[in-house]
Design an enzyme around this catalytic site. Structure first.
Site, PDB file in Angstrom:
ATOM      1  CE  LYS A  39      -4.018   1.511   2.676  1.00 32.45           C
ATOM      2  NZ  LYS A  39      -4.987   0.973   3.775  1.00 32.45           N
ATOM      3  CG  ASP A  81     -14.855   1.215   6.842  1.00 30.15           C
ATOM      4  OD1 ASP A  81     -15.964   1.034   6.807  1.00 30.15           O
ATOM      5  OD2 ASP A  81     -13.904   1.446   6.201  1.00 30.15           O
TER       6      ASP A  81
HETATM    7  C1  6BB Z   1      -4.267  -6.758  -0.369  1.00 30.26           C
HETATM    8  C2  6BB Z   1      -4.564  -5.564   0.385  1.00 30.26           C
HETATM    9  C3  6BB Z   1      -4.121  -5.932   1.715  1.00 30.26           C
HETATM   10  O1  6BB Z   1      -5.830  -4.374  -0.788  1.00 30.26           O
HETATM   11  C4  6BB Z   1      -8.758  -3.098  -4.650  1.00 30.26           C
HETATM   12  C5  6BB Z   1      -7.977  -2.645  -3.068  1.00 30.26           C
HETATM   13  C6  6BB Z   1      -3.644  -8.106  -0.165  1.00 30.26           C
HETATM   14  C7  6BB Z   1      -4.804  -6.785  -1.751  1.00 30.26           C
HETATM   15  C8  6BB Z   1      -4.294  -8.620  -3.566  1.00 30.26           C
HETATM   16  C9  6BB Z   1      -5.860  -8.391  -4.159  1.00 30.26           C
HETATM   17  C10 6BB Z   1      -5.969  -8.957  -5.227  1.00 30.26           C
HETATM   18  C11 6BB Z   1      -5.055  -9.824  -5.690  1.00 30.26           C
HETATM   19  C12 6BB Z   1      -3.823 -10.094  -5.437  1.00 30.26           C
HETATM   20  C13 6BB Z   1      -3.506  -9.299  -3.722  1.00 30.26           C
HETATM   21  C14 6BB Z   1      -4.399  -4.875   2.788  1.00 30.26           C
HETATM   22  N1  6BB Z   1      -4.969  -3.743   2.405  1.00 30.26           N
HETATM   23  C15 6BB Z   1      -5.402  -3.492   1.034  1.00 30.26           C
HETATM   24  C16 6BB Z   1      -5.168  -4.566   0.095  1.00 30.26           C
HETATM   25  C17 6BB Z   1      -6.713  -3.394  -1.378  1.00 30.26           C
HETATM   26  C18 6BB Z   1      -7.316  -3.756  -2.814  1.00 30.26           C
HETATM   27  C19 6BB Z   1      -8.224  -4.954  -2.572  1.00 30.26           C
HETATM   28  C20 6BB Z   1      -8.740  -5.369  -3.979  1.00 30.26           C
HETATM   29  N2  6BB Z   1      -9.456  -4.211  -4.481  1.00 30.26           N
HETATM   30  N3  6BB Z   1      -3.713  -8.679  -1.295  1.00 30.26           N
HETATM   31  N4  6BB Z   1      -4.313  -8.077  -2.260  1.00 30.26           N
HETATM   32  F1  6BB Z   1      -6.664  -7.835  -3.572  1.00 30.26           F
END
Ligand code: 6BB
Length: 657
Positions: A42, A134
């Protein structure tokens, strides 16, 4: 981006495609160089954060204290003069929201598997003194073993006097907010979380929200009345549990303690929900310590001492990623990164301090289109089999990264979004109440959960419902039917509404507020639309959705990308991608959705409406690798998930194909 901003993170990680862009953060996929483990990174720009900076601090502080099988793990925090990087657990299954939408709704059995994990996560979070505030399906990600991980602790609260102290800040997403919270009353964080869990469970079982309205004031009225419909498919036991969760009076609401062994959660299980952490921070894994001490040529004691500092630096990250590897049954082995500029920096810095490196002399490393080797991320974000390239992340300035893992060309920027959390009140107030809150004077005892069972119970995580996750789709409704928005008629009585206690299971769901003169789609229309995503996914002939692990990636610069079948990809019967693309474009124009076209990807944006944020999403015409059929990948970038769902349903169903 500028090279100097990324210099520090690139010492330790490969950066790959963006999987989300939200209000103030961008989430990229990455790989930790020493362990080879995939991570999510992030990335926040300090300047752009502005008032949201405290929110990031709150999230980092909370995540440093939380270590649980159903809470997304924080591995590493890097702060430079301009950026904050949070390196987080990799959850390739994407958001629970998309998963629910792809299945229309979940079976009671599958909902139970997930809900037990949610209860486990929340019981743990509460036991650590935090309220999440949330909770919603966008903030639950699915990992590679199909387990849930709770994310986004930016709005969490840890009242100084304990969780029984009242909070004042009204935050979170309106549709999931408890009545006492939206009424501006002082509230107990854990009780508000339980309400949100009720909304979540309803969404799992129904595929839509219990309280929904385009008009926020009308939505608040629905929430404060606490009346919602009970669709006919809900079992009496599910209905009962929802009623216990969605109690308007927080004191009548069920507690986490009672949820742990609630009859609904126990159906098919012999043990109560296991809420204690399987990975407490106090305990260090011997094998991981050994590997680290051999690698760094230092004593086990000094390595253990360094890890125990929990600085969320390279040492913490390496240890935690090794531990995660071990848990997944993989060999724990640290590799010496190859001799690229960044790799040698990694090694020399691996035991060093985490000082920000912001070399202003470094040339600009703006994203440059090129064939950059992307590792195989076979998951929700990286579905690509053939990737015309759009954006690339450079590893060292001016040098395209050549992955050390036999990577294939790819690396397309997916620019998906980090869910933007809408706050009911000002976002500036996140966590004000951590200081000096007034006691709630609850008559209940402080948080007390049952002691762990001595016997080894069947874990939450290994109890999966077999055969329900990737079922063969069945034909349901014809696809791509035109849906014309219908204004909601004013109906004088509220006879369709049921309270949680007046359960009439045979009633079909009508989530309309009948005494409010608000124009929106009528209930049958809404019902039809609400089902459409699901039915789009299910039609056997036209639509196939499933998750198949992709293996080989081939590279082509012509035509639409070839994607693996996935629940974010809707397949059509068409064979001509250009025909589908122009059809979508004409629908977008009719619906006044602005778009920019990049190859076969349409980056869409709705016009900002009065009082409403604009919605951003992508529609990409692709080919399904299996059978050459043409499909549409859809991805929300910004905006409310449910509004997005309705809009995309509307667009896709209007396509005359
Ligand atoms: C996170 C993640 C961890 O993602 C858009 C925002 C961890 C996301 C991930 C995924 C899809 C494929 C591969 C890896 C902590 N905070 C936020 C995070 C935010 C996104 C989630 C999907 N939509 N792995 N991934 F989401």
């Amino acid at each position: 981006m500028s090279a100097s901003d990324y210099q520090e993170i690139l010492k330790y990680y490969e950066l790959h495609e963006t999987i989300g862009t939200g209000g103030f953060a961008k989430v990229k996929l990455g790989r930790h160089l020493l362990t080879g483990e995939k991570v999510a990174i992030k990335i926040m720009d300090k300047f752009a954060l502005g008032d949201d900076l405290p929110r990031v601090k709150t999230e980092i502080d909370a995540m440093k204290n939380l270590s649980h099988q159903h809470v997304c793990r924080l591995y590493h925090v890097i702060e430079t003069s301009k950026k904050i990087f949070m390196v987080l657990e990799y959850c390739p299954g994407g958001e629970l929201f998309d998963y629910i939408v792809s299945k229309d709704r979940l079976s009671e059995e599958e909902a139970r598997v997930f809900f037990r994990q949610i209860v486990s996560a929340i019981a743990y979070v509460h036991s650590q003194g935090y309220a999440h505030r949330d909770l919603k399906p966008e903030n639950l990600l699915i990992d590679e073993k199909h387990n849930l991980k709770l994310i986004d602790f930016g709005l969490c609260a840890k009242p100084k006097g304990g969780l029984d102290y009242r909070l004042n800040t009204c935050c979170g997403s309106p549709a999931y907010a408890a009545p006492e919270l939206i009424q501006g009353k002082a509230y107990i964080g854990s009780e508000a979380d339980i309400w949100s869990m009720g909304v979540l469970l309803y969404a799992l079982l129904c595929g839509f929200l219990p309280f929904d309205d385009d008009n926020v004031m009308a939505l608040y009225r629905r929430i404060t009345r606490g009346k919602y419909t009970i669709p006919k498919w809900l079992s009496p036991s599910s209905t009962l549990l929802l009623n216990q969760l969605l109690q308007v009076d927080p004191k009548k609401r069920i507690t986490v303690k009672h949820l742990l062994s609630h009859p609904w959660l126990m159906q098919g299980y012999s043990d109560a929900v296991q809420w204690q952490s399987k990975y407490p921070l106090g305990h260090l894994d011997e094998d991981c310590i050994t590997e680290l001490s051999v690698f760094h040529n230092q004593s086990r004691e000094s390595i253990s001492a360094l890890i125990s500092e929990w600085n969320y630096d390279q040492m913490s990250a390496t240890y935690l990623l090794l531990q995660s590897k071990k848990v997944r049954g993989k060999r724990i082995h640290l590799r010496i990164p190859s001799q690229t500029a960044h790799a040698s920096a990694t090694q020399s810095a691996s035991l060093g301090s985490e000082k920000a490196v912001t070399s202003e002399d470094a040339p600009d490393c703006s994203d440059v289109p090129d064939a950059f080797g992307s590792m195989e991320f076979s998951d929700a974000a990286s579905l690509s089999e053939e990737c015309p390239l759009e954006e690339f992340i450079l590893n060292t300035c001016g040098t395209k990264q050549q992955s050390r893992h036999d990577t294939q060309p790819g690396g397309t920027e997916f620019t998906l979004s980090t869910p933007v959390t809408r706050k009911v009140a000002s976002k500036k107030h996140a966590n004000k109440e951590n200081v000096g809150a007034e006691s709630a004077l609850r008559d209940e005892l402080p948080f007390a959960l049952p002691a762990p069972k001595a016997s080894f119970s069947k874990s939450e995580t290994d109890k999966q419902v077999q055969g329900t996750l990737f079922q063969a789709p069945t034909p349901k409704e014809s696809q791509f039917t035109t849906v014309t928005p219908v204004k909601k008629p004013k109906i004088p009585t509220n006879t369709y509404e049921l309270t949680a206690t007046e359960v009439l299971p045979e009633r079909r769901c009508h989530s309309v507020d009948l005494d409010l003169n608000i124009a929106h789609v009528d209930s049958s229309q809404k019902k039809r639309k609400a089902k459409l995503f699901g039915s789009l996914e299910r039609g056997l002939d036209k639509v196939i959705t499933m998750l198949t692990p992709g293996k080989k990636k081939r590279f082509s610069r012509h035509g639409p990308r070839k994607l693996k079948a996935h629940y974010n990809v809707t397949m059509t019967q068409l064979l001509n991608p250009d025909q589908l693309l122009s059809e979508i474009i004409s629908v977008l124009s009719k619906k006044q959705v602005e778009y920019t076209k990049k190859g076969y990807t349409l980056k869409c944006q709705t016009k900002p409406d009065f009082g409403k944020e604009s919605m951003k999403f992508e529609l990409e015409v692709c080919r399904l690798s299996k059978n050459e059929a043409v499909g549409i990948r859809r991805q929300r970038l910004r905006g409310d998930a449910w509004v997005y769902k309705r809009l995309v349903e509307d667009i896709l169903s209007s396509c005359q194909v």
